[in-house]
Write an enzyme that holds these catalytic residues in place. Structure first.
Site, PDB file in Angstrom:
ATOM      1  N   ASN A  83      15.758 -21.175 -14.874  1.00 14.21           N
ATOM      2  CA  ASN A  83      14.996 -20.047 -15.216  1.00 14.21           C
ATOM      3  C   ASN A  83      13.594 -19.900 -14.333  1.00 14.21           C
ATOM      4  O   ASN A  83      13.505 -20.323 -13.298  1.00 14.21           O
ATOM      5  CB  ASN A  83      14.568 -20.402 -16.680  1.00 14.21           C
ATOM      6  CG  ASN A  83      15.745 -19.701 -17.432  1.00 14.21           C
ATOM      7  OD1 ASN A  83      15.915 -18.599 -17.860  1.00 14.21           O
ATOM      8  ND2 ASN A  83      16.444 -20.869 -18.169  1.00 14.21           N
ATOM      9  N   HIS A 113       4.466 -38.622  -1.776  1.00 12.36           N
ATOM     10  CA  HIS A 113       3.437 -38.891  -0.611  1.00 12.36           C
ATOM     11  C   HIS A 113       2.950 -40.399  -0.945  1.00 12.36           C
ATOM     12  O   HIS A 113       1.921 -40.401  -1.739  1.00 12.36           O
ATOM     13  CB  HIS A 113       2.345 -37.867  -0.386  1.00 12.36           C
ATOM     14  CG  HIS A 113       2.657 -36.708   0.109  1.00 12.36           C
ATOM     15  ND1 HIS A 113       2.912 -36.403   1.334  1.00 12.36           N
ATOM     16  CD2 HIS A 113       3.199 -35.360  -0.545  1.00 12.36           C
ATOM     17  CE1 HIS A 113       3.212 -35.262   1.603  1.00 12.36           C
ATOM     18  NE2 HIS A 113       3.609 -34.611   0.499  1.00 12.36           N
ATOM     19  N   ALA A 166      10.735 -30.368 -23.992  1.00 14.40           N
ATOM     20  CA  ALA A 166       9.425 -29.560 -23.474  1.00 14.40           C
ATOM     21  C   ALA A 166       8.498 -30.589 -22.995  1.00 14.40           C
ATOM     22  O   ALA A 166       7.956 -31.495 -23.722  1.00 14.40           O
ATOM     23  CB  ALA A 166       9.102 -28.472 -24.141  1.00 14.40           C
ATOM     24  N   LYS A 172      12.096 -42.522 -15.626  1.00 14.96           N
ATOM     25  CA  LYS A 172      13.282 -43.603 -15.620  1.00 14.96           C
ATOM     26  C   LYS A 172      14.410 -42.890 -16.035  1.00 14.96           C
ATOM     27  O   LYS A 172      14.280 -41.894 -16.608  1.00 14.96           O
ATOM     28  CB  LYS A 172      12.765 -44.525 -16.505  1.00 14.96           C
ATOM     29  CG  LYS A 172      11.555 -45.389 -16.336  1.00 14.96           C
ATOM     30  CD  LYS A 172      11.307 -46.426 -17.296  1.00 14.96           C
ATOM     31  CE  LYS A 172      10.047 -47.254 -16.907  1.00 14.96           C
ATOM     32  NZ  LYS A 172       9.761 -48.294 -17.952  1.00 14.96           N
TER      33      LYS A 172
END
Length: 204
Positions: A83, A113, A166, A172
């Site tokens: 979406n 990073h 959500a 993990k």
């Protein structure tokens, strides 16, 4: 059983036709690609067939000195639905299985990073963009549903048929046939195939 009934206006149909024409030129085996879409390293991506995207998706397959000989570093299975405003970024490997549903504003990345655990770690005094890239594969198995605003981080496998609630941060592995929520995401339910129901998981 409740299903969504799609009713389109004349303008909606015009826009869909425009997207379909773009899809035929951009990615013939896709179902529907909505624009704008931003793709970097298309030659490093296997899109599968039947892909549907929302608007303003960004898919980055970065060419690095470690993957110069790689065939594909992002593999998207068949009948995947992505979406709006989804960002997928890979320097190593991201595999998305068949029939995966990804809600809007989801971020999936296999790299970072700098390194912030173990014996040798990056200093906060260095510039983030100057730090080495560290990566490990992300695997999202078939029939997974990823909810709105979810963040999937490097080195994670989300097992077949699982649901990520959500605003969760997945750092993990999530086992197959589980529902996981939270930051960091924790399994709260597992599917009981014998009784055909979702069973709550206790974290006491």
């Amino acid at each position: 059983m409740k299903t969504i009934i799609r009713k389109y206006t004349i303008l909606d149909y015009f826009i869909l036709v425009k997207y379909k024409i773009f899809t035929l030129f951009f990615l013939r085996k896709a179902r529907l690609i909505r624009t704008p879409i931003f793709v970097r390293g298309k030659f490093l991506i296997d899109f599968g067939s039947g892909l549907t995207t929302g608007r303003s998706c960004r898919i980055d397959a970065f060419l690095t000195n470690d993957n110069l000989n790689s065939q594909k570093i992002i593999k998207i299975g068949n009948n995947v639905e992505i979406n709006d405003n989804v960002h997928i970024a890979a320097t190593d490997r991201i595999d998305i299985g068949n029939n995966v549903l990804i809600a809007s504003n989801v971020y999936i990345s296999d790299h970072n990073h700098g390194i912030y655990k173990g014996i040798i770690q990056d200093s906060p005094l260095s510039k983030p963009n100057d730090r080495d890239i560290y990566s490990s594969p992300v695997i999202i198995e078939k029939n997974v549903w990823i909810g709105q605003y979810v963040c999937v981080l490097q080195g994670v496998t989300i097992g077949e048929g699982s649901i990520i609630g959500a605003m969760s941060v997945v750092n993990k592995d999530i086992p197959p046939y589980s529902i996981a929520v939270g930051s960091p995401a924790k399994v709260v339910k597992k599917y009981d195939f014998k009784n055909k129901i979702w069973i709550s998981v206790s974290h006491d």
